[in-house]
Each structure stands twice: as C-alpha cells, then as structure tokens.
Design an enzyme around this catalytic site. Structure first.
Site, PDB file in Angstrom:
ATOM      1  N   HIS A 148       0.878  -1.168   0.000  1.00 48.02           N
ATOM      2  CA  HIS A 148       0.000   0.000   0.000  1.00 48.02           C
ATOM      3  C   HIS A 148       0.916   1.218   0.000  1.00 48.02           C
ATOM      4  CE1 HIS A 148      -3.465  -2.569   1.746  1.00 48.02           C
ATOM      5  NE2 HIS A 148      -3.520  -2.502   0.426  1.00 48.02           N
ATOM      6  N   GLU A 189       1.505   3.690   2.950  1.00 49.76           N
ATOM      7  CA  GLU A 189       1.792   3.190   4.300  1.00 49.76           C
ATOM      8  C   GLU A 189       3.302   3.019   4.403  1.00 49.76           C
ATOM      9  OE1 GLU A 189      -0.725  -0.284   4.582  1.00 49.76           O
ATOM     10  OE2 GLU A 189      -2.539   0.909   4.266  1.00 49.76           O
ATOM     11  N   HIS A 206       2.581  -2.926   6.769  1.00 48.67           N
ATOM     12  CA  HIS A 206       1.552  -1.950   6.420  1.00 48.67           C
ATOM     13  C   HIS A 206       1.482  -0.892   7.509  1.00 48.67           C
ATOM     14  CE1 HIS A 206      -0.656  -4.208   3.164  1.00 48.67           C
ATOM     15  NE2 HIS A 206       0.179  -5.125   3.604  1.00 48.67           N
ATOM     16  N   GLU A 251       0.931  -4.531  10.761  1.00 44.13           N
ATOM     17  CA  GLU A 251       0.526  -3.124  10.713  1.00 44.13           C
ATOM     18  C   GLU A 251       1.380  -2.425  11.757  1.00 44.13           C
ATOM     19  OE1 GLU A 251      -1.901  -1.945   8.715  1.00 44.13           O
ATOM     20  OE2 GLU A 251      -2.979  -3.750   8.074  1.00 44.13           O
TER      21      GLU A 251
HETATM   22 ZN   LIG Z   1      -2.099  -1.789   4.088  1.00 42.51          ZN
END
Ligand SMILES: [Zn+2]
Length: 667
Positions: free
Chosen positions: A167, A170, A273, A358
């Site tokens: 992404h 990010e 992420h 994350e």
């Molecule tokens: Zn992501």
C-alpha cells in the site's frame, strides 16, 4: 425530445442523489472514506467492492475506492464521509542525500532510494546482492536485497522475506526496512547473532513494493502517495486467492512478486503496512470463528509468533503501542475478510508462512517519528527472522545425493495447504511448528513415500534436523529384460537378463530389509557381478544371497557403466519365513573329505549345540555352541586331519528338541 432524455441519463449515471462522483474524484485517483455498518456480515459483500482498510469497534469502516469501485459502493446507499487522503495530512521531510537518509529520520526520494539499495551491494558485495524483480506499471523498480554469506549462490538454507508498503501510502515500514538492511550489513562480523543469521539463512528484503503508489506525485516526494498502484488497483487484493483463484486483472507488480516467490522457496515472510498497530495472521480469506470459518493448521504457532512480535514491541515502546486487538495480534478474517491478499497467497499457494504487520496507526508519520518506530520494532524484526531456524528442518535427496523437491506432510496435523515443500535446487526444507510429537511423510513423484519416526519438538526454540534420502521407484532400465527373485529356505536367488551388453559394465546388488514391516531405507551392497562384455545377445546373471534371517527383503540392481553413469533396476521383494518346526538336514556333501555343510532350522530363538560322536558313541568334538535366532542356519564343518575315515553321528540339541544324523568321512 429523445436526445434530451439520453443526455439526462448520462448525467444521472454520475449523480447519486446530491453526490457528484466527478467532484469527489477531482484531482484524485482514489478516495478515503468512512461509514457505519449495522452487522459484520455486511463486510462480506463490501470487501468485494471496495478496499476495506480498517473496521473499528465492529461498526465503523474505513475504506479506499477508485472511481469504479466507489460507483458500486454508492449503489448500496450507505451514509459516508469522505476523509482527506492519509498522505495529504503532513508535508513529509524528503531528502535525496545519502548521508541525510542514513540518519533514518527523513523519507528518501525515489532516486535516492535506488542509489541507497545499490550502495548496499557496493559496500557489502560478499553478503549483499541486489535482485531486480522487474519494473512497475510506470517503469520504476521493484528491488530486493538478498543478504547471505556466499550471496551469489543458492545454498541449502532457509529463505526469508520482508516486504513493505505494497500500500503505497503506508510508509513507516519502507524506511525501517532500509534501516534494517543497513543494520544487518554493518553488524555482520561484529554481532554474533546477526552474523549467524546471515551465515545460515537467505534474508530477502524489499522495502518498497508499490513505488508507483508511493511516488504518485513524482519521484521527489511521498506526499500524495496512494494506496493503489498506477492502474488504481489495490495490490493486496490482487494476488491469487484461495476462493477466487488468479485475479483476471493481475497487476504487473503482483506478477513480479509471484515470479520471485515461484523461483524460490520462501518459508517465512512478513509484509508491512500502516494504519493500525497489530500482527495479522492467516487466514484473511476466512474468519477463525463463526459460520464459514477456517482455522489454519498452524494457528497455535501463528498466535505464538504474533504475540512474540507484539510483546517485544510493547516492552520497548510507550504503553499503547501494538497492544490493541488481542494484545497486539488478530486473525485476519476475524478483523475483516479480504480476498486476493498476499499473505494468504503465500500460505495457500506457496506453502510458506506469512503474516501482515501493521506497524503504525499513522500511515505517513512525520519523518522525525521514524527513529522511535525503529526502537519499538528492531528487536521484533530479528526475533521474527530467527523463527526460520526452529522446528524440523533438513535436506531431501535421492539415493545418489541429488537434491529433491518433496512434499512434506505432518501426519494428522496438516490440511488446507499447510504442508511444506523442500527446495528443488538445494533439497532444503523447514517445517516450523508448535511443540509436540510429529511424524512426517515425504512424497515425491517417482520415489517411495518416506515416513519418519516420531520427532519431538520440545519448545518453540528447538530445532531437529531430519535429512531424508528418498528411494526411486525407478523403472527397469531398458537393458534389463527380466529381474526375478526366488527364495530357497534362507537363501534368495536373484536372476536377471540383459538385452545387450557394453564393455566395463557391472551390477551392484543392493538389499534393503523390512524388519517388522517398517522399511529400512538403507540400501546395503551385498554383491557385485562384472558384466560379460560387448554383445548384442541377451545375457543371464545369477546371484545368491545366503543365510538370511526371517524378514522381508527388497533387492535392486545398480547398473554401473563405463562412463560412471548408473541406473537402478526395479525392485523385487521376497519374504523369508521363520520355519514352522525344528529340523536337522542331511549334511552335504556326504560322504565328505574333509569339509561338509550341516544345515538345520529352528522355529524359535535359543541356545543350540551340534556335537559330533564316533560310532561307539564317544563325543569327538563340538561343532556348534551358541545362541541362534529363529530361522534357517548352516555351518561348514571341516574334519581335523587326525580324524580317521569312518561313520560318525552329529546331534542337534535346542531346548527340548534333539535329532541325530549319520555322516561318513572318506579320506
Ligand atoms: Zn495496508
């Protein structure tokens, strides 16, 4: 009138009530928005339409959409709120200067990123190699560094991968991965732990998986970075999916990653992420509770490694970091189901292990905060890599020592693609696993299945090496017309016929025993016969393997040729039975001078004697005196030169059993 009507239709297709999509997407390729759901089941429909980014308290959904996706979303009539794109909230500090960048508190320009990656290889050519996975839609590069000793070679070592920022907006993981590369390289030879990791594993790091998204506004800034790639696809919804299969619109970036993964055998991966702080473990395609749920066969192990990652972060960060959800961990589908994620691709299609980490609630934090995130995560980065050394590992080869790709299944444990494969190039495999006792089955086309003894994994940090040699179910070489085995009591007679002969050929006779029905995979060489020279005529060979105990025996021939090449024959299996009763055989030859063979059989094991008497019943000597297994036995008797010609008797005694026979010595 008709014309006006048509025009109205066109304009209403972009207007939903008071909503004008063109206005929302003005100067934007994707929108970030939030809305409320009433029931979690709504997510199962929504996840196929938009790219869900977060679900808070089970009801507030944060999501991204391109213009087509958003149009579909509007048809569902949710009240929504458009949010500023996360990469527009700050003005990020950028630098193109390598010295500034390696202070790790600034975002690199694209060119500086590529330079830095190349610099790693230039500065550490022995242990660092750039692997260019290929270009993106816009022609930027997807780069890995491979870090290992003997970096130019593929060694029999576990392969590990970190990848970040698929992404494109990010970006915490992007800079942290660059810093991790630097830290690994500069620690080599200084830090024993890191040196060991580099010596014994291949560590692949890709800091930036979606450079077109990250540098959407140009190569000199990450401001305006997008989640999606240049074609406005979410790459983490674009991988082959366990339910839906290969994506019809597979993006080139996904193709690049698949090519790298399919050419290697990565056992452990994490992808980074932002937007939350949690370690997300499989499956993403299914929740692990409720209807339609599935639990990964290694969920217990996944929960352990996820907690270890999060717990270590918690220890080295202010309270609140990486502590939400289930103490910093979550099952992917339990949070929200997605399809086409790379984590499930690795697990389902590549039989590897991968989690999604994350790493910061803020997708694009001020660059000055990056050193703090490094402090929180740097120990966890290393801990996570080290899992690759634990569990069961080893090398799979054929009987000649050639590396073999084999499917390795833990019996009564594996399902849903959780079995692993050995690497076809090196034969190496690793099977990370929670503590317990395991039996592994190795399978490879053209080879007999191999089943291990029970293997104990005492704890999460233990490792057991199990090297496996697989036996080919080789077809009979074309030169062999037949290959048979016949049993005569405790002897096995092998006969084979060749079609043609060449010079300097020989046959090694190999035997493998199956005591108690369990195959012993050690092939023992029991004989060798030279070939008969050059001829186009069939040739017959015969070999007798003598005096075997009761059991099942497998034989094969290794045909060894002049050039050092060899072939294996097919296998023949014979069973040597235990005799049903005691019996003492007539000696052979008889009469004899001076040697003769005395044979007997015993249905049970025990102490057995054979004594020799003269015609007057006087004991002359002891021929046999010892413990014998149940089976067929024989002994060569050589008469002492002082023993005169005449009639003698030999008597077998075994427990209650006794028998006596006559023999004649004729000088
Ligand atoms: Zn992501």
């Amino acid at each position: 009138m008709k014309n006006i009507f048509t025009l109205l239709l066109i304009s209403t297709s972009l207007l939903f009530g008071q909503i004008d999509i063109r206005e929302i997407f003005e100067n934007k390729s994707e929108v970030y928005f939030k809305f409320e759901i009433i029931d979690r089941s709504e997510l199962n429909i929504l996840t196929n339409i938009i790219s869900i980014d977060n679900v808070v308290n089970g009801k507030t959904v944060y999501a991204y959409a391109n213009i087509n996706e958003f149009e579909e979303f509007l048809k569902l009539n949710y009240d929504f709120e458009i949010l500023p794109n996360p990469s527009s909230l700050i003005v990020p500090d950028m630098s193109s200067n390598l010295e500034d960048i390696t202070a790790w508190d600034v975002y690199p320009t694209y060119d500086a990123y590529v330079n830095l990656m190349n610099q790693f290889q230039t500065n550490y050519p022995q242990i660092c190699k750039i692997v260019d996975a290929g270009n993106t839609v816009q022609g930027r590069k997807i780069l890995f560094v491979k870090i290992s000793d003997n970096v130019e070679q593929r060694e029999a070592e576990p392969q590990f991968m970190y990848t970040s920022s698929m992404h494109g907006d990010e970006l915490t993981g992007y800079v942290l991965m660059l810093r991790l590369i630097d830290s690994l390289l500069t620690s080599y030879g200084n830090d024993a732990r890191i040196t060991n990791m580099i010596n014994n594993a291949e560590i692949w790091i890709n800091p930036l998986a979606n450079p077109d998204g990250t540098y959407r506004s140009g190569n000199n800034t990450v401001s305006g970075a997008t989640r999606y790639n240049f074609n406005n696809y979410d790459l983490n919804r674009n991988f082959p999916d366990p339910v839906y299969g290969v994506n019809a619109n597979q993006q080139i970036e996904v193709t690049r990653f698949r090519t790298i993964q399919e050419a290697n055998n990565f056992s452990l991966i994490a992808n980074f992420h932002g937007g939350a702080e949690v370690v997300n473990y499989p499956w993403d395609t299914w929740a692990n509770t409720g209807t339609n749920s599935r639990i990964h066969a290694d969920q217990t192990w996944y929960q352990y490694i996820s907690h270890l990652y999060a717990d270590t972060c918690q220890t080295y960060s202010p309270s609140g970091y990486m502590s939400g959800f289930d103490d910093g961990t979550t099952n992917g589908g339990d949070w929200y189901v997605i399809h086409g994620g790379r984590q499930d691709y690795t697990n389902w299609y590549r039989h590897g292990r991968e989690v999604t980490i994350e790493i910061s609630n803020t997708k694009l934090p001020p660059a000055s905060q990056l050193p703090s995130f490094w402090e929180y995560n740097k120990r966890s980065f290393l801990n996570y890599i080290e899992h690759i050394f634990y569990g069961i590992n080893g090398i799979v080869t054929d009987t000649a020592g050639n590396p073999l790709r084999a499917k390795i299944t833990i019996i009564s444990h594996d399902y849903d693609s959780s079995e692993v494969y050995s690497d076809g190039v090196t034969g190496f495999y690793t099977r990370m696993i929670q503590p317990g006792n395991y039996t592994l089955k190795f399978q490879s086309p053209g080879f007999f299945d191999f089943i291990t003894d029970q293997i104990q994994i005492a704890n999460y940090n233990s490792s057991v090496t199990v090297n496996v040699q697989m036996v080919p179910t080789a077809p009979i070489p074309v030169e062999l017309v037949s290959f048979t085995a016949n049993v005569n009591k405790n002897d096995v007679e092998l006969n084979w016929t060749t079609a043609t002969e060449t010079n300097n050929r020989g046959f090694e006779i190999q035997r493998s025993v199956i005591p108690n029905g369990v195959r012993n995979l050690v092939w023992e060489v029991v004989g060798f016969l030279n070939g008969n020279g050059t001829t186009t005529e069939p040739m017959n060979y015969s070999f007798i393997d003598k005096n075997l105990s009761a059991g099942i025996y497998t034989y094969r021939l290794k045909q060894i040729d002049l050039d050092g090449g060899y072939k294996y024959s097919g296998e023949v299996e014979v069973t040597i039975e235990s005799p049903a009763y005691f019996s003492l055989e007539q000696n052979y030859p008889n009469p004899f001078n001076p040697s003769t063979v005395i044979s007997w059989q015993s249905p049970v094991s025990g102490w057995q004697t054979i004594k020799l008497f003269d015609i007057l019943g006087r004991e002359v000597e002891t021929i046999v005196d010892g413990y014998y297994d149940a089976g067929f036995h024989s002994t060569l008797y050589i008469a002492n030169s002082s023993l005169p010609s005449g009639v003698y008797f030999y008597q077998l005694k075994a427990g209650e059993y006794s028998d006596i026979k006559k023999m004649i010595l004729m000088r």
